[in-house]
Motif scaffolding. Structure first.
Motif, PDB file in Angstrom:
ATOM      1  N   VAL A 226      38.694  12.248 127.993  1.00 13.34           N
ATOM      2  CA  VAL A 226      38.766  13.666 127.646  1.00 13.34           C
ATOM      3  C   VAL A 226      39.454  13.793 126.291  1.00 13.34           C
ATOM      4  O   VAL A 226      40.646  13.509 126.161  1.00 13.34           O
ATOM      5  N   SER A 227      38.698  14.234 125.297  1.00 13.19           N
ATOM      6  CA  SER A 227      39.217  14.326 123.934  1.00 13.19           C
ATOM      7  C   SER A 227      39.385  15.789 123.530  1.00 13.19           C
ATOM      8  O   SER A 227      38.457  16.597 123.690  1.00 13.19           O
ATOM      9  N   GLU A 228      40.540  16.119 122.981  1.00 18.62           N
ATOM     10  CA  GLU A 228      40.763  17.466 122.473  1.00 18.62           C
ATOM     11  C   GLU A 228      39.858  17.756 121.273  1.00 18.62           C
ATOM     12  O   GLU A 228      39.542  18.906 120.992  1.00 18.62           O
ATOM     13  N   LEU A 229      39.455  16.712 120.563  1.00 18.62           N
ATOM     14  CA  LEU A 229      38.576  16.899 119.418  1.00 18.62           C
ATOM     15  C   LEU A 229      37.180  17.349 119.833  1.00 18.62           C
ATOM     16  O   LEU A 229      36.415  17.836 119.001  1.00 18.62           O
ATOM     17  N   ARG A 230      36.839  17.187 121.127  1.00 16.53           N
ATOM     18  CA  ARG A 230      35.499  17.515 121.595  1.00 16.53           C
ATOM     19  C   ARG A 230      35.500  18.700 122.560  1.00 16.53           C
ATOM     20  O   ARG A 230      34.500  18.986 123.196  1.00 16.53           O
ATOM     21  N   ARG A 231      36.603  19.418 122.629  1.00 11.65           N
ATOM     22  CA  ARG A 231      36.687  20.587 123.505  1.00 11.65           C
ATOM     23  C   ARG A 231      35.786  21.699 122.978  1.00 11.65           C
ATOM     24  O   ARG A 231      35.710  21.939 121.781  1.00 11.65           O
ATOM     25  N   ASP A 232      35.118  22.408 123.887  1.00  8.10           N
ATOM     26  CA  ASP A 232      34.256  23.515 123.492  1.00  8.10           C
ATOM     27  C   ASP A 232      35.085  24.626 122.846  1.00  8.10           C
ATOM     28  O   ASP A 232      36.158  24.991 123.352  1.00  8.10           O
ATOM     29  N   GLN A 233      34.566  25.153 121.739  1.00  9.62           N
ATOM     30  CA  GLN A 233      35.279  26.217 121.022  1.00  9.62           C
ATOM     31  C   GLN A 233      34.272  27.123 120.325  1.00  9.62           C
ATOM     32  O   GLN A 233      33.241  26.657 119.814  1.00  9.62           O
ATOM     33  N   SER A 234      34.574  28.405 120.307  1.00  7.07           N
ATOM     34  CA  SER A 234      33.756  29.369 119.574  1.00  7.07           C
ATOM     35  C   SER A 234      34.672  30.258 118.748  1.00  7.07           C
ATOM     36  O   SER A 234      35.865  30.391 119.043  1.00  7.07           O
ATOM     37  N   ARG A 235      34.083  30.905 117.720  1.00  8.62           N
ATOM     38  CA  ARG A 235      34.906  31.722 116.809  1.00  8.62           C
ATOM     39  C   ARG A 235      34.047  32.817 116.194  1.00  8.62           C
ATOM     40  O   ARG A 235      32.866  32.597 115.884  1.00  8.62           O
ATOM     41  N   LEU A 236      34.660  33.973 116.007  1.00 10.74           N
ATOM     42  CA  LEU A 236      34.040  35.077 115.288  1.00 10.74           C
ATOM     43  C   LEU A 236      34.989  35.506 114.184  1.00 10.74           C
ATOM     44  O   LEU A 236      36.184  35.736 114.439  1.00 10.74           O
TER      45      LEU A 236
END
Length: 442
Positions: free
Chosen positions: A384-394
């Motif tokens: 489990v990598s924090e670099l590959r965590r799902d993220q979205s932004r507006l």
């Protein structure tokens, strides 16, 4: 030299005439004076020819020296200095966890994410040279320095070919080759941080481009570069254990496939007299250091569209749309866990994807409003990598350019991370430019 020769000639021819014009001798003496005048003129002509001969010899020596070491006609060097200063606040307890770009704001308060010294100029009739030296202040207040780019570019190859060699940003998509001061937003898109790390994809190597003989602009490019270092995040980066979770497998370069290959093709054409579109496709192939034969493959598509009316003044008003989408297949070989040597992680393919789309509206001269939406996600894996965590932004923003040498920008970010909730940030940015700076691609 030409001026001196001309003056000597005029003086030598003018003296006898001037003397004759001042005094009119008796006719008995005119014949002798005429003979003397003819002799003086002959001597003058002989002297001028001798001077011309000597000056021509000097010119030949000068030309020979110049041809031995050719320089570009009108050779130049531009020196520029551009600085970005950020200020703002975020609700995130660890801002670096949501702002992963190396030139993104990292702390509440003030920071200097990028101060760039740029040099570019003509080397000779065959090459131009470019370099960018960057200074930055990190989240701890420490100043760092890096050689961002330093390369030569050919100017006179036949068949519409061009070669770049040195250290440079890989021409993958639209934003990766851009320097931070050319960005339309305060921070780097999430998908670029996911695929290429904090600094973007750049390395030492050579790039060949070919302008295809089509009726509209079409260019094919191929870069061959080292796959090692902190700026090759998806490949043989020392930070790669943060992606695959295993111990680094040291791999020497023994064949061409051990290097990074990055092909790209892009084309541009006018839809109407007021609309232009640019389309591009990119890829990057190279080894990663999770195992002795592990590879990484990254693919990308990009599009840029711009509308500007025929009656535009100073480039305004305008409307533009830019979007990029990328996918990555990362071979994670069977490997020993870096966290616990007693654990062996199974081999798998880590799949990541992401995209962004941004629209800019040039409302009136020097005022631009922008809106960007984006996401980055990855498949599940044994590590489990924090670099590959799902993220979205507006991110909506507004930029004011007092002149072409400065800008003021305000931007709001709404971030959402899988299982960690949402964060709110407000960032202000000021930029100023001293001296000249090389133009950027359309």
């Amino acid at each position: 030299m030409y001026f001196r020769r001309t003056m000597i000639t005029l003086a030598l021819f003018a003296l006898p005439t001037f003397a004759k014009a001042q005094v009119t001798p008796p006719k008995s003496k005119q014949d002798s004076i005429a003979r003397a005048d003819s002799i003086a003129r002959a001597d003058s002509i002989a002297l001028v020819k001798q001077l011309e001969k000597e000056l021509a010899a000097q010119g030949a020596d000068t030309n020979a020296a110049a041809s031995a070491q050719p320089r570009a006609t009108g050779g130049y060097m531009n020196i520029g200095f551009v600085t970005l200063a950020d200020a703002g606040w975020s609700s995130a307890s660890d801002i670096g966890a949501i702002e992963r770009g190396d030139h993104d704001p990292k702390v509440n308060g003030f920071t200097m994410p990028n101060a760039e010294i740029s040099l570019d100029g003509a080397v000779d009739p065959y090459f131009k040279g470019f370099s960018n030296i960057v200074l930055k202040v990190d989240s701890e207040g420490e100043t760092g320095i890096e050689l961002e780019e330093a390369y030569a570019l050919t100017t006179s190859l036949p068949h519409s070919l061009q070669v770049k060699f040195g250290q440079f940003f890989t021409e993958f998509g639209r934003q990766n080759p851009q320097h931070p001061h050319a960005w339309a937003f305060v921070d780097q898109p999430l998908v670029l941080s996911r695929m290429f790390g904090p600094d973007g994809l750049r390395s030492q190597g050579v790039r060949v481009s070919w302008l295809l003989p089509t009726s509209f602009y079409t260019e094919a490019l191929l870069a061959v570069a080292n796959a090692t270092g902190g700026t090759t995040s998806s490949f043989r980066s020392p930070d790669s254990p943060e992606i695959h979770g295993g111990v680094i497998d040291e791999r020497p370069v023994t064949r061409l496939s051990d290097l990074l290959m990055a092909p790209r093709i892009n084309t541009s054409f006018d839809l109407t007299e007021t609309q232009t579109v640019v389309l591009g496709a990119s890829a990057a192939f190279g080894p990663n250091n999770s195992g002795p034969s592990a590879k990484t493959r990254v693919y990308g598509l990009d599009v840029y569209w711009k509308w500007k009316p025929a009656a535009a003044q100073a480039g305004f008003p305008f409307l533009s749309l830019q979007s990029e989408a990328m996918v990555r297949h990362y071979d994670a070989a069977q490997r020993i866990s870096q966290a616990d040597p007693a654990i062996t992680l199974t081999s798998e393919i880590l799949k990541d994807r992401g995209a962004y789309a941004q629209v800019l509206w040039g409302i009136k001269p020097r005022i631009v409003a922008g809106l960007r939406g984006e996401f980055a996600s990855g498949s599940g894996s044994a590590f489990v990598s924090e670099l590959r965590r799902d993220q979205s932004r507006l991110s909506p923003n507004l930029t004011w350019y007092p002149t072409e040498f400065s800008k003021l920008r305000v931007q709001y970010n709404y971030d959402n991370r899988h299982e960690l909730g949402s964060e709110h940030s407000i960032w202000f940015q000021f930029e100023f430019l001293l001296g000249a700076h090389a133009a950027h691609k359309f």
